[in-house]
Design an enzyme around this catalytic site. Structure first.
Site, PDB file in Angstrom:
ATOM      1  CG  HIS A   1      -1.919  -1.109   1.023  1.00  0.00           C
ATOM      2  ND1 HIS A   1      -3.347  -1.081   0.974  1.00  0.00           N
ATOM      3  CD2 HIS A   1      -2.209  -2.302   1.276  1.00  0.00           C
ATOM      4  CE1 HIS A   1      -3.784  -2.175   1.038  1.00  0.00           C
ATOM      5  NE2 HIS A   1      -2.715  -3.098   1.246  1.00  0.00           N
TER       6      HIS A   1
ATOM      7  NE  ARG B   1      -5.720  16.037   2.858  1.00  0.00           N
ATOM      8  CZ  ARG B   1      -7.350  17.185   3.382  1.00  0.00           C
ATOM      9  NH1 ARG B   1      -7.261  18.250   2.635  1.00  0.00           N
ATOM     10  NH2 ARG B   1      -6.812  17.102   4.797  1.00  0.00           N
TER      11      ARG B   1
ATOM     12  N   GLY C   1      -9.096  -2.959   3.633  1.00  0.00           N
ATOM     13  CA  GLY C   1      -9.801  -2.267   4.530  1.00  0.00           C
ATOM     14  C   GLY C   1     -10.336  -3.394   5.796  1.00  0.00           C
TER      15      GLY C   1
ATOM     16  CD  GLU D   1      -4.648  -8.636   6.708  1.00  0.00           C
ATOM     17  OE1 GLU D   1      -4.274  -8.064   6.735  1.00  0.00           O
ATOM     18  OE2 GLU D   1      -5.644  -8.208   5.804  1.00  0.00           O
TER      19      GLU D   1
END
Length: 348
Positions: free
Chosen positions: A28, A81, A181, A211
């Protein structure tokens, strides 16, 4: 037209793999940002973090369980951002991974969270990441492809929009769509249409499953057409499911340190990887969130080796599960075929 891609089920064969060459299929990018860089990005964007020093962030990263990890991940990564932030994240991690011998990354980013939390434009996000991949190739000779993640609990309409945008960026390096998530938060079923949008647009479905949740989570992901699984280690609890994964050549992207740090595996000696390997399941090796877990690609390959997964087999599994175009696959296979001593790690 985008190059035709081959997906799961490709035989990996008996490859003579260079141990210094690595493929990483599970990282990630938001979780790869080192604390000092995260603080710098937050300051230039006028954002506050839960901690304002490197030491404070490192202390924050002492997770108590998987839910705590997700909460911290959301708090910290929302300071990203701008397109330049996203570009920098790719380039910085590409440099790190290349220094550890990486030749190919299939990286994850989470655009729907940025859109929902702060109204950042889809193109701002995707353009930043895609430009980062171009820079990583030019500067480090490292190929980066993307599999953006939805998240469990994501509003369905937002998930479907994310799938559509991902398809639109297929020719700029997006090769799949995932769902991450908190796995126990809910099923994947509400996202069936989003998954279908991605699949119809030529993207593969590569969700997190098996997981924090068990066998049924893995079965659900396979039922929605998953061609590869992030983690998937809880499949080891069901011998029939393990046999199915091996028979279908579904690659599991395994991250040992992540499993320990989030508490889904109690200790390294209890990790399911050896059982999965013995049953013939293909397993690649990834860092997951390396800055947050205090690890790197070399360390994960070393831990996998201790669990009975040689570096060459991890590379071969990565090659078998890679979603990139044929030209890149051929180059990755050539790296393996050249044999020991023919690949030099580090910027080239």
């Amino acid at each position: 037209m985008a190059p035709k891609r081959r997906w799961a089920g490709r035989p990996c064969g008996k490859l003579k793999v260079v141990t210094s060459a690595k493929i990483e299929m599970h990282v990630h990018l938001e979780g790869s940002v080192r604390p000092a860089t995260l603080l710098e990005i937050a300051r230039r964007n006028g954002e506050s973090l839960p901690a304002d020093t490197v030491g404070g962030l490192e202390e924050l990263y002492r997770f108590t369980d998987f839910r705590h990890f997700i909460d911290v991940w959301i708090m910290t990564t929302n300071c990203l951002r701008t397109a330049d932030d996203f570009r920098q994240v790719v380039v910085d991690y590409a440099q790190q991974a290349r220094s550890h011998g990486a030749v190919y990354l299939e990286a994850i980013f989470s655009p729907a969270e940025r859109v929902e939390a702060h109204g950042i434009g889809w193109d701002e996000i995707y353009t930043g990441y895609c430009e980062g991949a171009v820079e990583a190739q030019e500067r480090f000779g490292l190929t980066v492809r993307f599999t953006p993640d939805l998240y469990r609990g994501c509003p369905v309409e937002l998930a479907e929009k994310c799938a559509s945008v991902s398809v639109r960026y297929r020719d700029r390096g997006v090769v799949g769509l995932g769902i991450g998530g908190y796995e126990l938060q809910g099923p994947l079923e509400p996202y069936r249409r989003a998954v279908r949008i991605a699949q119809d647009g030529g993207l593969a479905f590569v969700p997190h499953a098996g997981e924090a949740a068990g066998v049924e989570s893995v079965r659900e992901a396979l039922g929605l057409g998953a061609v590869r699984l992030r983690h998937g280690i809880r499949a080891a609890d069901d011998s029939a499911l393990v046999a199915e994964l091996a028979d279908r050549a579904v690659v599991l992207d395994v991250c040992p340190t992540s499993n320990l740090r989030t508490g889904v595996v109690e200790r390294l000696s209890a990790h399911p990887l050896p059982r999965l390997r013995e049953a013939g399941v293909l397993c690649s090796v990834g860092t997951d969130d390396p800055a947050m877990f205090g690890t790197d690609l070399n360390r994960e390959y070393e831990l996998a080796e201790r669990l009975g997964l040689p570096a060459g087999d991890a590379y071969a599994a990565g090659l078998a599960g890679a979603l990139c175009e044929e030209e890149v696959l051929k180059r990755l296979a050539d790296i393996a075929d050249r044999g020991a001593g023919q690949y030099r790690s580090g910027p080239g």
